[in-house]
Motif scaffolding. Sequence first.
Motif, PDB file in Angstrom:
ATOM      1  N   ASP A  92      84.498  -7.193-116.316  1.00  0.00           N
ATOM      2  CA  ASP A  92      84.202  -8.312-115.411  1.00  0.00           C
ATOM      3  C   ASP A  92      83.600  -7.835-114.092  1.00  0.00           C
ATOM      4  O   ASP A  92      83.405  -8.641-113.180  1.00  0.00           O
TER       5      ASP A  92
ATOM      6  N   SER B 220      82.194  -9.032-104.133  1.00  0.00           N
ATOM      7  CA  SER B 220      83.187  -9.927-103.554  1.00  0.00           C
ATOM      8  C   SER B 220      84.397  -9.130-103.084  1.00  0.00           C
ATOM      9  O   SER B 220      84.900  -8.273-103.813  1.00  0.00           O
TER      10      SER B 220
ATOM     11  N   SER C 215      87.250 -10.428-102.694  1.00  0.00           N
ATOM     12  CA  SER C 215      88.430 -10.934-103.392  1.00  0.00           C
ATOM     13  C   SER C 215      88.017 -11.475-104.752  1.00  0.00           C
ATOM     14  O   SER C 215      87.590 -12.614-104.879  1.00  0.00           O
ATOM     15  N   ALA C 216      88.145 -10.627-105.753  1.00  0.00           N
ATOM     16  CA  ALA C 216      87.650 -10.990-107.076  1.00  0.00           C
ATOM     17  C   ALA C 216      88.575 -11.969-107.767  1.00  0.00           C
ATOM     18  O   ALA C 216      88.153 -12.982-108.294  1.00  0.00           O
TER      19      ALA C 216
ATOM     20  N   ILE D  78      92.104 -15.928-101.241  1.00  0.00           N
ATOM     21  CA  ILE D  78      92.059 -15.697 -99.795  1.00  0.00           C
ATOM     22  C   ILE D  78      93.456 -15.773 -99.175  1.00  0.00           C
ATOM     23  O   ILE D  78      93.865 -14.870 -98.450  1.00  0.00           O
TER      24      ILE D  78
ATOM     25  N   THR E 270      75.274 -14.902-106.482  1.00  0.00           N
ATOM     26  CA  THR E 270      75.940 -13.682-106.926  1.00  0.00           C
ATOM     27  C   THR E 270      75.849 -13.550-108.437  1.00  0.00           C
ATOM     28  O   THR E 270      75.693 -14.524-109.148  1.00  0.00           O
ATOM     29  N   ARG E 271      75.978 -12.323-108.889  1.00  0.00           N
ATOM     30  CA  ARG E 271      75.988 -12.082-110.336  1.00  0.00           C
ATOM     31  C   ARG E 271      77.399 -11.698-110.778  1.00  0.00           C
ATOM     32  O   ARG E 271      77.587 -10.983-111.747  1.00  0.00           O
ATOM     33  N   LEU E 272      78.391 -12.191-110.057  1.00  0.00           N
ATOM     34  CA  LEU E 272      79.771 -11.763-110.290  1.00  0.00           C
ATOM     35  C   LEU E 272      80.474 -12.639-111.319  1.00  0.00           C
ATOM     36  O   LEU E 272      80.283 -13.844-111.357  1.00  0.00           O
ATOM     37  N   ARG E 273      81.300 -12.020-112.125  1.00  0.00           N
ATOM     38  CA  ARG E 273      82.109 -12.737-113.108  1.00  0.00           C
ATOM     39  C   ARG E 273      83.418 -13.215-112.481  1.00  0.00           C
ATOM     40  O   ARG E 273      84.106 -14.052-113.036  1.00  0.00           O
ATOM     41  N   LYS E 274      83.784 -12.607-111.373  1.00  0.00           N
ATOM     42  CA  LYS E 274      85.022 -12.971-110.682  1.00  0.00           C
ATOM     43  C   LYS E 274      84.750 -12.957-109.199  1.00  0.00           C
ATOM     44  O   LYS E 274      84.288 -11.942-108.670  1.00  0.00           O
ATOM     45  N   ASN E 275      85.075 -14.049-108.539  1.00  0.00           N
ATOM     46  CA  ASN E 275      84.799 -14.144-107.113  1.00  0.00           C
ATOM     47  C   ASN E 275      85.623 -15.295-106.559  1.00  0.00           C
ATOM     48  O   ASN E 275      85.222 -16.444-106.626  1.00  0.00           O
ATOM     49  N   ASN E 276      86.795 -14.967-106.044  1.00  0.00           N
ATOM     50  CA  ASN E 276      87.699 -16.013-105.530  1.00  0.00           C
ATOM     51  C   ASN E 276      87.713 -16.020-104.018  1.00  0.00           C
ATOM     52  O   ASN E 276      88.675 -15.611-103.388  1.00  0.00           O
ATOM     53  N   THR E 277      86.615 -16.477-103.445  1.00  0.00           N
ATOM     54  CA  THR E 277      86.511 -16.452-101.993  1.00  0.00           C
ATOM     55  C   THR E 277      86.178 -17.838-101.460  1.00  0.00           C
ATOM     56  O   THR E 277      85.088 -18.086-100.952  1.00  0.00           O
TER      57      THR E 277
ATOM     58  N   ASP F 165      84.748 -23.648-104.499  1.00  0.00           N
ATOM     59  CA  ASP F 165      83.667 -23.350-105.423  1.00  0.00           C
ATOM     60  C   ASP F 165      82.503 -24.330-105.252  1.00  0.00           C
ATOM     61  O   ASP F 165      82.374 -25.306-105.971  1.00  0.00           O
TER      62      ASP F 165
END
Lengths: 471, 471
Positions: free
Chosen positions: A384, A423, A425-426, A430, B184-191, B194
């Motif tokens: 991921d 990121s 925080s993946a 937060i 972003t090209r991220l699979r996980k990003n909890n910032t 959404d």
Amino acid sequence: MTLNSADTAFRDRLAGDLPDDIFRAADARYLEEPRGRYAGQQALLALPRTAQEVSTLIRHAQDARVGVVPYGGGTGLVGGQVAPDGPAPLILSLERMNKVRDVYPDENVLVAEAGVILADVQAAAEAVERLFPLSLAAEGSARIGGNLATNAGGTGVLRYGNARDLCLGLEAVLPDGQIWNGLTRLRKNNTGYDLRHLLIGAEGTLGVITAAALKLFPKPARSGTALMVVQSPRAALDLLSLAKAQLGEMISAFELIHRQGFEFLTETLPEVRHPFATAPEWCVLIDVGLSGDLDPSEALETLFAAAHEAGLVDDGLIAQNEAQSADFWNIREMIPEANRLIGSVSSHDISVPLGAIPEFIRKAGETLARIGDFRINCFGHVGDGNLHYNVFPVKGKSRLDYDPQRTAIKTAVHDLVQEMGGSFSAEHGIGRLKRGDLETYGDVAKLSAMRAIKSALDPAGIMNPGAVLNV
Amino acid sequence: MTLNSADTAFRDRLAGDLPDDIFRAADARYLEEPRGRYAGQQALLALPRTAQEVSTLIRHAQDARVGVVPYGGGTGLVGGQVAPDGPAPLILSLERMNKVRDVYPDENVLVAEAGVILADVQAAAEAVERLFPLSLAAEGSARIGGNLATNAGGTGVLRYGNARDLCLGLEAVLPDGQIWNGLTRLRKNNTGYDLRHLLIGAEGTLGVITAAALKLFPKPARSGTALMVVQSPRAALDLLSLAKAQLGEMISAFELIHRQGFEFLTETLPEVRHPFATAPEWCVLIDVGLSGDLDPSEALETLFAAAHEAGLVDDGLIAQNEAQSADFWNIREMIPEANRLIGSVSSHDISVPLGAIPEFIRKAGETLARIGDFRINCFGHVGDGNLHYNVFPVKGKSRLDYDPQRTAIKTAVHDLVQEMGGSFSAEHGIGRLKRGDLETYGDVAKLSAMRAIKSALDPAGIMNPGAVLNV
């Protein structure tokens, strides 16, 4: 806007509208968080049984301008569940809303209340021969409402997605006390803004999730596990591409482990069995879940042979039975515990674009070497792009010795992540811990949109005050 | 709040900040929609080349209180792309932002500007031996920005999800003109909240998507197609369960076809080849895309044998080659065209929980029989619970003969859908056509949250005014 305390007058007003046994003294566990970084202050604790009771509580809190801290299993790692300062809040624990309301095996849907423990959701799916694939270290105590509020990740993301991807519908109480009945079991529903995805990941700042319709999956007919020694993080990524070309979506997990992880296990948990005589510099834990009469050992052997041919892997072990598979997984799952016992100077739950992982690992190592001497345990969900990049004292020193460098370390890692389009925080969110990072690294337009949404839905700022946004 | 016209004074102000060739006369195609239900009024047409130019346009529109109608391929079916009344808007066509910016095969990511035609996204993925699985009838002219703004569905949803599930990040211009760089090209990003999922499906009412990072997938090694005759919709669902148990996620499509569809083809498009000598009452088109050396014919034969054994299927055809597979798909894909040639009295893009499909089909038929005599073509993405439930004149009559009954038909179908926990717009969205349905059937709490979000992000209401919400 200033909030008021959840004082006895507030409690007395609530008592008129709600059964008295909804309230309980807020004992220590509601005021702590797993890493001991914050302590919540005394608060009024309410344990509602229905969405209607949650609504009544929120309406009163709204009228009285009292902050509300939603509480699931308390396992979050960024302080989203504890309010360390400000007026005493109402802690709203969902633990009594712990029923699996319905299971629809033919639809691959399960409807659970927010307080169901993640492992119990998994078990309810298993009982009808289905899979609920959200899986993470805290699954024995984390509750599904919290998993959704924080958009939890874990080891199943590669194949099945994050928590948000596993949710078809929500029931939630909005900050004005209205109950949103969005508990649909639909795979397609294009009727206006997607409130579901807005509440998921909002960490309780835009409302309280009270129930969810969750996606189940057919259980793969047969599963298999392998540990493969790779020459570098780049080789790990190439191995992933190869695995996907051969097996498509049937790759269930792809976890990177560094030698440091094995060494920490030896140091702190010597009883954990190691699969390799010598700990490899890098290895990958691969899980496959196959359909259509495919044989896992055969599939993993074919993969290993091709990867060896391509010069990507040096050595490998394919689990011969479930016990061995569990042993392999035990290594991966005990690493966070070993980390905890060593005591990190600074921990980072970061993600970068997949292709940037090798460069990130190299540059981060170089950057930290300029700050001081550390032991670095970099491991995690490499499929991921999500690495747990954790920095530890060298032997003989403790985390306290590094207090003066902690900020520099964190800043260096997060600056690098930002520079690489990643990121900070993946999967942890937060909460209160990373609010400053969000201010520093967040996109300006996004932050202003977030603030506008927060004020629009919660103008008095009662929902989880101080989490995510410093409104 | 009243809006102003995009008049010559407005154009003159824009001309100072933008190259002159951004403007063009809004010819007919920008003012039509595919079913000819609305005609847009004259408007100022702008064709920006960059997100910065989009931002400049929106800032001016904001200052002047001029409505902005984002325009992709113009293929939407609910009038989201045409403003039939109110002051003349600025039509903002994304057609010049038509570059695939980057392709990352190893990451399974492609970054495309909003104006790239869907088929071109598919081709760019194909060029690196990857799959972009969004697939729908209009793919030759629909543009990816519009697909995302409307959260398009199509035939690949069962395996790969809706458009929103295929998007990792967005670049967008918000209603205040700020450019949100969320590419972003991220699979996980909890910032934080959404925004991506908020803009996806908002149909241009909360901002303009200018680019997207899209998920690619490994191409299944081998594919196969079958048509299986099922005894009932219930049997179709049981066949789906069986198929999933045998092949897991490798079922790529599962489409229901009713006898009426074959009959309409015979009536309107006699050149289309039919696979069965006699059109079956119900049949299912199944696509599988397999990995790991599995053989599609074998897998489909195994499935057919088990389904026959279980009494679910009577007859079946397995495509022996790509040409035959294309013939099978041609049936499915020509049905909407046959429908168009017959001319529907009322069309319904609905979804219900999977398990409720048989009951829905039975009850809807009974209800409509009480209103009058019709021919009903019920077909579509049954694996997603999404049916196109379309009502046609009996032979010898035309759609105009049913004008007095149209509202009663629509209401009866939508009331039933609502009663069964379904959606009156599964994949087409709200646009201007279904705004009244959203008022009638939408959850009250959700609608008030939607209005609050709309006013917070777009207080002057300039973004796609009149679409989705009657603010």
